[in-house]
Design a protein around this motif. Structure first.
Motif, PDB file in Angstrom:
ATOM      1  N   ASP A 152       0.817  -1.219   0.000  1.00  0.00           N
ATOM      2  CA  ASP A 152       0.000   0.000   0.000  1.00  0.00           C
ATOM      3  C   ASP A 152       0.849   1.267   0.000  1.00  0.00           C
ATOM      4  OD1 ASP A 152      -2.271  -1.534   0.023  1.00  0.00           O
ATOM      5  OD2 ASP A 152      -2.581  -1.398   2.188  1.00  0.00           O
ATOM      6  N   LEU A 156       0.867   4.472  -6.921  1.00  0.00           N
ATOM      7  CA  LEU A 156      -0.378   3.958  -7.481  1.00  0.00           C
ATOM      8  C   LEU A 156      -0.175   3.358  -8.868  1.00  0.00           C
ATOM      9  CD1 LEU A 156      -3.121   6.550  -6.459  1.00  0.00           C
ATOM     10  CD2 LEU A 156      -2.852   4.195  -5.667  1.00  0.00           C
ATOM     11  N   TRP A 201       0.607  13.133  -3.859  1.00  0.00           N
ATOM     12  CA  TRP A 201      -0.342  12.029  -3.894  1.00  0.00           C
ATOM     13  C   TRP A 201       0.020  11.066  -5.012  1.00  0.00           C
ATOM     14  CZ3 TRP A 201      -3.931  10.999  -7.912  1.00  0.00           C
ATOM     15  CH2 TRP A 201      -4.867   9.994  -7.612  1.00  0.00           C
ATOM     16  N   GLY A 202      -0.089   9.767  -4.716  1.00  0.00           N
ATOM     17  CA  GLY A 202       0.096   8.757  -5.742  1.00  0.00           C
ATOM     18  C   GLY A 202       1.496   8.220  -5.859  1.00  0.00           C
ATOM     19  N   GLU A 464       2.066  12.913  -9.357  1.00  0.00           N
ATOM     20  CA  GLU A 464       1.327  11.661  -9.527  1.00  0.00           C
ATOM     21  C   GLU A 464       2.102  10.583 -10.280  1.00  0.00           C
ATOM     22  OE1 GLU A 464      -2.774  12.288 -10.825  1.00  0.00           O
ATOM     23  OE2 GLU A 464      -2.547  14.397 -10.328  1.00  0.00           O
ATOM     24  N   GLU A 507      -9.706   3.123 -18.854  1.00  0.00           N
ATOM     25  CA  GLU A 507      -9.356   3.837 -17.631  1.00  0.00           C
ATOM     26  C   GLU A 507      -8.932   5.258 -17.995  1.00  0.00           C
ATOM     27  OE1 GLU A 507      -9.358   3.074 -14.475  1.00  0.00           O
ATOM     28  OE2 GLU A 507      -9.433   0.888 -14.312  1.00  0.00           O
ATOM     29  N   TYR A 510      -3.490   4.819 -16.927  1.00  0.00           N
ATOM     30  CA  TYR A 510      -3.101   3.411 -16.893  1.00  0.00           C
ATOM     31  C   TYR A 510      -1.662   3.260 -17.375  1.00  0.00           C
ATOM     32  CZ  TYR A 510      -4.298  -1.516 -16.559  1.00  0.00           C
ATOM     33  OH  TYR A 510      -4.381  -2.810 -16.164  1.00  0.00           O
ATOM     34  N   ARG A 513      -3.259   0.999 -10.434  1.00  0.00           N
ATOM     35  CA  ARG A 513      -4.057  -0.030  -9.782  1.00  0.00           C
ATOM     36  C   ARG A 513      -5.338   0.514  -9.149  1.00  0.00           C
ATOM     37  NH1 ARG A 513       0.247   0.759  -6.095  1.00  0.00           N
ATOM     38  NH2 ARG A 513      -0.465   1.182  -3.944  1.00  0.00           N
ATOM     39  N   GLN A 514      -5.502   1.815  -9.057  1.00  0.00           N
ATOM     40  CA  GLN A 514      -6.732   2.417  -8.556  1.00  0.00           C
ATOM     41  C   GLN A 514      -7.582   2.843  -9.746  1.00  0.00           C
ATOM     42  OE1 GLN A 514      -6.970   6.583  -7.034  1.00  0.00           O
ATOM     43  NE2 GLN A 514      -7.452   5.603  -5.071  1.00  0.00           N
ATOM     44  N   GLN A 516     -10.122   4.599 -12.296  1.00  0.00           N
ATOM     45  CA  GLN A 516     -10.731   5.917 -12.434  1.00  0.00           C
ATOM     46  C   GLN A 516     -11.302   6.043 -13.840  1.00  0.00           C
ATOM     47  OE1 GLN A 516      -8.284   9.451 -12.861  1.00  0.00           O
ATOM     48  NE2 GLN A 516      -9.662  10.660 -11.579  1.00  0.00           N
TER      49      GLN A 516
END
Length: 843
Positions: A152, A156, A201-202, A464, A507, A510, A513-514, A516
């Motif tokens: 985790d 991302l 973030w990300g 990101e 997506e 891409y 893995r999250q 959107q």
């Protein structure tokens, strides 16, 4: 010992067309596309990817490999960093061919020297591996891999199944070297800890490395605690028994090795001060706090000419200006300094306020009275000699804040360097306008593309690091005018196609893995496929993307209501210059344009029925879009069916679709001038643009200004083109080294989606565009605007370049055009058209 760089696929199939088709990327009228003959058996050798189909290498054709994934049995719960070791001996010098992968990432060492990194980013169905050739001499050797598996805490954009490592050696060394056969050992590397990202973030979590607990010399296989690995599933590049899919479907890496070299920007110390005990993000940079007597020492360290010793019980805060925007692995070598700490944080520019949501930076060259809000890693020396501290992943930015705190032992910094990394994208074309402001943007635009090109395109390297479908639309165009190398574009198209949901939509970004969904991005993807068909000569590859194009259009048709309007599909439907709406003018016109592009694509493959249907749907959607969104009073198409707001992007999509009524297009031509937004533009949430002015027409964002530039070109409004270009012309003077994400205050200072003026310098000002698929023919329609002259040499995918020199003489254009062998075209200018032949053409 010798090593060769990572190998990639060598050959691919291509298709050739025997008939000239279409009229370029932006056509002036729509007609049923001609149907070319296609030879699907023709061969090609240009890109390194064996597309399509995504054919297996000879090694992959065996399906199940003679090797197994292995893991460290004592390290099971991410986040963790592990090492794998194999000691082996050769009686004679030899050559070994190795296929290597890991979950999640690895570094590979041979006899203590790093020879590669991976695995190239993909997904579980495309788990990439790298291939290396090594030539170890006779005697004893050691292979070591450092593998990080953050779970985790990983970026991302990084897929993961479970921690593991794989190395498969081809015969005759399969049993000697391969995991699952040879005597590999492993251990968890100590000293690593991770915290949640606190600013961006990300990305991967910030790391702390404690030298007192770290396994120094692991890369040489040294140290205690090595134990036998645990063997997991067999490595496979096909389905297993009973049609069971492998945990990771192995595919050969598609890209060359990333650049990794000492940066030419070593940095200069701009500010040195005592570091207080509190939160330094709240402490402004002030000249009064600067310690000028220490500048020379830091300058010598950064120049690589002299080590620097920090006395005991000292705390220092140093702002280093790299004088360029770079993506790099920082490396610091220390001696002594037991229980000290070195924190390296990165920033794109300093802030006017100590608030992470306040992006005001103003001139990026200035640091006085500003605040440093950054992200990075921390190293804790344990007092050893020549200790090399390095990060697991690269960082990005222009500024580095080094915070050093020593205890009772002095700390000597032997070396502090930045190992630049990115995709090997270089500017192979040339453009000169003679206008200092225009030419001055070239380094900024090129640098933006370079820093956003890695194992995928990324939206931004600082925040990101994800490949967004909308960004790829302009990044791919910039790539075409920079280089013949299309591997990164091809991977982007392929992976985006494989991201499609059961609905048919792609997506929004891409591989990530999250999930959107930004539905209108799927329509932009169709345009990217269409443009690839013209700018690169590989219709066979394009053909494999056609089912995805059809699926996207089918998905939108599922949202037709009884009136024939499209209800915006579920997802983030904030469309550029205005917030979400159930029935969007932009989506309707973009859908009509996408159907028209699909009609041409179908025609390239002889799909007459599909082409005719797509053409018919394009017309039908355009008709209902015109009826629903046109406001006769304002002479504009509206953002929504209530006709209460208007924006530049909707007008652009209508015009560029080629399906809007001609009389209304002429009214739009006038409205784009008379109602154009003026004054200061700004940024709203979601990157939407704002303006301080009375125009009813909301401005295009800096990204969608690409489509505005295309519209200006089509309507020959080049004075407005150069008026809007000022937002880029001003950026170098404001200290920017790469293009902004949005109008200031911009979150990101490096967004290649806004490198798109680079494309327009070649394709709009010089007017060089392919006029048939595969760039077999060219149309040159220069539009100089206020420029007196411009020249350039655009690399052509078949080899050579297209040389254009054009100048304005008493209201007419004159110049020279040189085409590569085998390429013909037309020149359009001065109200006439003339044929161009291979070689020199005088206009």
């Amino acid at each position: 010992m010798q090593t060769n760089s990572k190998l990639t696929r060598r050959s691919l199939l291509k298709a050739t067309t025997g008939v000239a088709v279409g009229s370029g990327i932006v056509d002036r009228g729509f007609c049923a596309p001609a149907i070319p003959s296609v030879d699907l058996a023709a061969t090609r050798a240009s890109s390194g990817i064996n597309f399509p189909p995504f054919a297996k290498t000879e090694w992959e054709q065996q399906g199940v490999w003679p090797a197994f994934w292995v893991r460290c049995p004592s390290a099971t719960q991410p986040p963790l960093v592990t090492a794998y070791r194999l000691r082996f001996a050769l009686e004679t010098a030899g050559k070994a061919r190795l296929h290597v992968s890991a979950d999640e990432r690895y570094e590979l060492f041979l006899d203590g020297q790093r020879i590669g990194r991976g695995s190239e980013r993909g997904n579980l169905e495309h788990w990439f591996y790298e291939t290396y050739e090594i030539q170890p001499g006779a005697g004893e050797h050691v292979l070591v891999a450092r593998v990080w598996s953050l779970g985790d805490f990983s970026p991302l954009a990084q897929f993961e199944r479970r921690p593991g490592f794989l190395l498969a050696a081809e015969a005759p060394l399969t049993e000697t070297l391969s995991t699952g056969h040879a005597g590999w050992e492993s251990k968890q590397l100590g000293g690593y800890s991770f915290g949640a990202p606190f600013y961006v973030w990300g990305l991967a979590a910030p790391m702390t490395l404690d030298g007192a607990r770290f396994d120094w010399g692991f890369e040489r296989g040294a140290g205690e605690g090595w134990n036998k690995v645990a063997k997991d599933e067999p490595a496979a590049s096909r389905m297993l028994e009973y049609g069971i899919a492998p945990d990771r479907y192995l595919r050969s890496g598609t890209l060359p090795s990333m650049i990794e070299r000492p940066s030419g920007s070593r940095g200069v110390p701009r500010f040195i001060a005592a570091a207080g005990p509190g939160d330094l993000t709240q402490v402004p940079i002030r000249k009064a706090d600067h310690l000028p007597a220490e500048t020379a020492g830091w300058a010598a360290l950064l120049a690589g000419t002299k080590p620097l010793t920090i006395p005991p019980n000292t705390a220092r805060r140093v702002i280093i200006d790299l004088e360029d925007y770079i993506c790099a692995y920082p490396e610091i070598v220390t001696t002594g300094g037991r229980d000290s700490s070195v924190r390296l944080h990165w920033a794109e520019g300093l802030r006017l306020a100590p608030d992470k949501w306040n992006f005001r930076k103003e001139n990026r060259n200035e640091i006085e009275n500003k605040f440093f809000l950054g992200m990075g890693d921390t190293f804790i020396p344990e007092g050893g000699v020549d200790r090399l501290f390095e990060t697991l992943w690269w960082a990005a930015g222009r500024y580095v804040e080094a915070v050093i705190r020593t205890a009772s032992d002095p700390l000597t910094i032997q070396r502090l360097v930045w190992r630049e990394t990115r995709y090997p994208l270089e500017m192979e074309s040339r453009f000169v306008s003679g206008d200092a402001a225009v030419d001055g943007t070239l380094p900024l635009l090129v640098r933006g593309m370079q820093n956003c090109s890695h194992e995928t395109f990324v939206d931004c390297p600082y925040f990101e690091q994800m490949q967004y479908v909308g960004d790829v639309r302009t990044e791919s165009l910039c790539s075409y005018v920079m280089t013949r190398d299309d591997r990164l574009v091809r991977k982007a198209l392929y992976m985006i196609d494989k991201s499609r949901h059961t609905s048919g939509l792609t997506e929004a970004r891409y591989p990530v893995r999250q999930p959107q969904l930004i539905p209108w991005f799927s329509l932009l993807h169709i345009g990217t496929v269409y443009e690839y068909a013209f700018w690169r000569d590989d219709l066979r590859f394009v053909g494999t993307l056609l089912p995805g194009v059809r699926a996207i259009l089918d998905a939108f048709e599922q949202h037709l209501d009884s009136s024939g309007l499209i209800r915006s599909p579920e997802g983030w439907n904030s469309t550029d210059s205005f917030p979400e709406t159930e029935r969007s003018g932009l989506i309707h016109w973009l859908l009509a344009w996408a159907f028209r592009q699909a009609a041409e694509l179908e025609g390239f493959f002889g799909e007459r029925d599909r082409s005719a249907r797509a053409q018919r749907r394009a017309t039908e959607i355009a008709v209902i879009a015109d009826e629903t969104f046109w406001d006769e009073t304002k002479g504009l198409w509206a953002n929504e069916s209530s006709r209460t707001s208007f924006s530049e992007p909707v007008q652009c999509m209508a015009v560029l679709s080629g399906l809007a009524p001609a009389a209304k297009v002429q009214r739009i031509r006038k409205s784009l001038r008379d109602l154009r937004p003026t004054g200061q533009f700004g940024r709203l949430r979601g990157n939407r643009a704002s303006q301080k002015g009375a125009s009813p027409l909301a401005p295009a964002t800096m990204y969608s200004t690409h489509f505005l530039f295309e519209t200006y070109r089509k309507l020959e409004l080049m004075d407005l083109f150069f008026e809007r270009l000022k937002f880029w012309l001003e950026q170098p003077g404001q200290g920017m080294k790469t293009p902004l994400e949005s109008y200031d205050p911009s979150r990101s200072d490096c967004h290649a989606w806004n490198s798109h003026p680079l494309f327009h310098y070649f394709a709009t000002i010089l007017g060089i565009r392919p006029s048939t698929p595969g760039f077999r023919t060219v149309e040159i329609s220069p539009l100089l605007g206020p420029l007196k002259q411009a020249s350039g040499n655009l690399v052509h995918p078949a080899g050579g370049g297209i040389l254009v020199e054009v100048r304005a003489e008493t209201g007419r254009l004159a110049g020279n055009v040189t085409l590569p062998e085998g390429i013909t075209g037309v020149w359009k200018g001065n109200g006439s058209t003339r044929e161009l032949k291979p070689g020199a053409n005088r206009i």
